[in-house]
Design an enzyme around this catalytic site. Structure first.
Site, PDB file in Angstrom:
ATOM      1  N   TYR A 175      67.095  89.992  27.850  1.00 55.98           N
ATOM      2  CA  TYR A 175      65.872  89.309  28.443  1.00 55.98           C
ATOM      3  C   TYR A 175      66.257  87.577  27.724  1.00 55.98           C
ATOM      4  CZ  TYR A 175      60.938  86.684  28.005  1.00 55.98           C
ATOM      5  OH  TYR A 175      60.033  85.924  28.297  1.00 55.98           O
ATOM      6  N   LYS A 179      66.582  83.821  29.805  1.00 57.70           N
ATOM      7  CA  LYS A 179      66.448  82.387  29.456  1.00 57.70           C
ATOM      8  C   LYS A 179      66.880  81.543  28.597  1.00 57.70           C
ATOM      9  CE  LYS A 179      61.557  84.324  30.552  1.00 57.70           C
ATOM     10  NZ  LYS A 179      61.481  83.869  31.372  1.00 57.70           N
TER      11      LYS A 179
HETATM   12  N1  LIG Z   1      53.304  86.670  27.504  1.00 53.65           N
HETATM   13  C1  LIG Z   1      54.441  86.386  27.053  1.00 53.65           C
HETATM   14  O1  LIG Z   1      53.690  86.205  25.510  1.00 53.65           O
HETATM   15  C2  LIG Z   1      55.847  85.143  27.124  1.00 53.65           C
HETATM   16  C3  LIG Z   1      55.864  84.788  26.952  1.00 53.65           C
HETATM   17  C4  LIG Z   1      57.299  84.480  26.893  1.00 53.65           C
HETATM   18  C5  LIG Z   1      57.531  83.784  28.197  1.00 53.65           C
HETATM   19  N2  LIG Z   1      56.829  84.759  28.742  1.00 53.65           N
HETATM   20  C6  LIG Z   1      57.467  84.780  30.288  1.00 53.65           C
HETATM   21  O2  LIG Z   1      56.261  83.949  31.556  1.00 53.65           O
HETATM   22  C7  LIG Z   1      56.406  84.821  32.607  1.00 53.65           C
HETATM   23  C8  LIG Z   1      54.997  85.127  32.947  1.00 53.65           C
HETATM   24  O3  LIG Z   1      54.589  86.223  31.675  1.00 53.65           O
HETATM   25  P1  LIG Z   1      53.529  87.295  31.620  1.00 53.65           P
HETATM   26  O4  LIG Z   1      53.751  87.743  30.500  1.00 53.65           O
HETATM   27  O5  LIG Z   1      51.927  86.639  32.571  1.00 53.65           O
HETATM   28  O6  LIG Z   1      53.972  88.814  32.372  1.00 53.65           O
HETATM   29  P2  LIG Z   1      53.929  89.255  33.859  1.00 53.65           P
HETATM   30  O7  LIG Z   1      54.193  90.362  34.495  1.00 53.65           O
HETATM   31  O8  LIG Z   1      51.997  89.172  34.329  1.00 53.65           O
HETATM   32  O9  LIG Z   1      54.164  87.812  35.108  1.00 53.65           O
HETATM   33  C9  LIG Z   1      55.336  88.591  35.446  1.00 53.65           C
HETATM   34  C10 LIG Z   1      54.678  88.431  36.818  1.00 53.65           C
HETATM   35  O10 LIG Z   1      56.187  88.648  37.939  1.00 53.65           O
HETATM   36  C11 LIG Z   1      56.800  89.567  38.930  1.00 53.65           C
HETATM   37  N3  LIG Z   1      57.539  89.950  39.231  1.00 53.65           N
HETATM   38  C12 LIG Z   1      58.690  90.713  38.611  1.00 53.65           C
HETATM   39  N4  LIG Z   1      59.971  90.560  39.559  1.00 53.65           N
HETATM   40  C13 LIG Z   1      59.281  89.785  40.692  1.00 53.65           C
HETATM   41  C14 LIG Z   1      60.377  89.817  41.828  1.00 53.65           C
HETATM   42  N5  LIG Z   1      61.358  89.773  41.687  1.00 53.65           N
HETATM   43  N6  LIG Z   1      59.841  88.844  42.413  1.00 53.65           N
HETATM   44  C15 LIG Z   1      58.853  87.989  42.272  1.00 53.65           C
HETATM   45  N7  LIG Z   1      58.453  88.273  41.048  1.00 53.65           N
HETATM   46  C16 LIG Z   1      58.400  89.357  40.104  1.00 53.65           C
HETATM   47  C17 LIG Z   1      55.894  90.913  38.204  1.00 53.65           C
HETATM   48  O11 LIG Z   1      55.410  91.026  39.496  1.00 53.65           O
HETATM   49  C18 LIG Z   1      54.455  89.771  37.014  1.00 53.65           C
HETATM   50  O12 LIG Z   1      53.166  89.833  38.416  1.00 53.65           O
HETATM   51  C19 LIG Z   1      57.823  85.495  32.559  1.00 53.65           C
HETATM   52  O13 LIG Z   1      58.884  84.805  33.039  1.00 53.65           O
HETATM   53  C20 LIG Z   1      57.983  86.040  30.935  1.00 53.65           C
HETATM   54  O14 LIG Z   1      59.247  86.547  30.502  1.00 53.65           O
HETATM   55  C21 LIG Z   1      55.519  85.575  28.324  1.00 53.65           C
END
Ligand SMILES: NC(=O)c1ccc[n+]([C@@H]2O[C@H](COP(=O)([O-])OP(=O)(O)OC[C@H]3O[C@@H](n4cnc5c(N)ncnc54)[C@H](O)[C@@H]3O)[C@@H](O)[C@H]2O)c1
Length: 278
Positions: A175, A179
């Site tokens: 991961y 990123k």
């Molecule tokens: N939640 C956190 O603490 C956090 C921290 C840092 C970064 N992020 C980043 O923020 C973003 C959103 O995270 P989140 O926590 O809302 O998670 P989330 O799982 O709600 O969102 C990710 C979405 O991406 C979709 N997805 C996965 N594979 C896919 C593909 N091949 N094509 C299209 N869509 C696809 C999933 O179905 C999901 O709905 C991510 O990129 C994550 O890495 C989250």
């Protein structure tokens, strides 16, 4: 805002996900929004509740209804961002529906458990799939959206990376590396598209409360339920003394998408309550 822009936001299928919050924020700011996910309600990680737990939520379809009910212009597309043909179709639908694409927000990310583990335990197939979603998918979306932005001499690329892309992450090299790649991609796009009036920035969230991050925490700690006390213990060094919310990330996106941010490009904006002070 000077006029209405057209935004495409990936990964919006979950009610409490960061993508849905970004879509709500951009819509409230007056933009037309195309929301995207691989499946209507998104892909779930092992510990995430299934759609059966929320029968009133039908993913991107429900989100579009919600945005329209609030007076916004919205549409949805489904497809896999790692597949070139899907990306071409999804960008095409956004252009066909609203006449262009001005803002692309790459928020979609692979499920937490994929490619997870200490370095000597990472499954190479999991590594490849995470890279194909987080890095190749972000690249394909930027590549397909760029010509529309160049043509208008205005555009915004906003990529949701992570603080892990700067610091690394224990048991999560896949991961973190994906990123870090997104951050370098974002900086390079800033150089390629800057002369055409397009900015390109990354947002690096810290710990944000979503079902994905809570399922990740429950996997790490081996607990099925995560309570407020556990969350507080997981964020001991955050000066704001709380975990982040999807709306905290959305606020930064809305700002970067605005005309007020036209001279900010190639940056990594950390949204973590002051935890990393670089
Ligand atoms: N939640 C956190 O603490 C956090 C921290 C840092 C970064 N992020 C980043 O923020 C973003 C959103 O995270 P989140 O926590 O809302 O998670 P989330 O799982 O709600 O969102 C990710 C979405 O991406 C979709 N997805 C996965 N594979 C896919 C593909 N091949 N094509 C299209 N869509 C696809 C999933 O179905 C999901 O709905 C991510 O990129 C994550 O890495 C989250």
């Amino acid at each position: 805002m000077s006029d209405r822009r057209v935004a495409l936001v990936s990964g919006c299928g979950k009610r409490d996900g960061i993508g849905a919050a970004i879509a709500r924020g951009l819509s409230a700011a007056g933009h037309a929004v195309v929301v995207q996910d691989i499946a209507t309600t998104g892909v779930k990680d092992v510990n995430e509740p299934t759609s059966a737990a929320d029968p009133d939520w039908n993913g991107v379809e429900s989100l579009v209804e919600e945005l329209k009910a609030a007076g916004g212009a919205a549409a949805y597309v489904t497809g896999d961002i790692s597949v070139e043909a899907d990306v071409a179709r999804m960008i095409g639908k956004a252009v066909e529906t609203f006449g262009g694409i001005d803002i692309v927000v790459n928020n979609a990310g692979a499920p937490f458990s994929m490619g997870h583990g200490e370095i000597d335990k990472i499954d190479p197939e999991g590594w490849d799939r995470v890279m194909s979603i987080n890095l190749r998918g972000t690249f394909l979306m930027c590549r397909a959206a760029a010509p529309y932005m160049r043509r208008k001499k205005w555009g915004r690329v906003i990529n949701i990376a992570s603080v892990a892309g700067r610091t690394g992450s224990k048991s999560n090299a896949t991961y973190a590396a994906s990123k870090a790649g997104v951050i370098a991609l974002t900086q390079s796009i800033a150089m390629d598209l800057g002369p055409d009036g397009v900015t390109s920035n990354a947002i690096l969230p810290g710990f944000i409360l979503t079902t994905r991050s809570l399922s990740g925490m429950s996997k790490k700690l081996g607990k099925s339920e995560i309570d407020a006390d556990t969350i507080a213990k997981a964020t001991p060094n955050v000066p704001m003394a709380r975990a982040g919310t999807p709306e905290d990330v959305a606020g930064a996106v809305v700002f970067l998408a605005s005309d007020a941010a036209s001279y900010i490009s190639g940056q990594s904006i950390i949204v973590d309550g002051g935890n990393l002070r670089l």
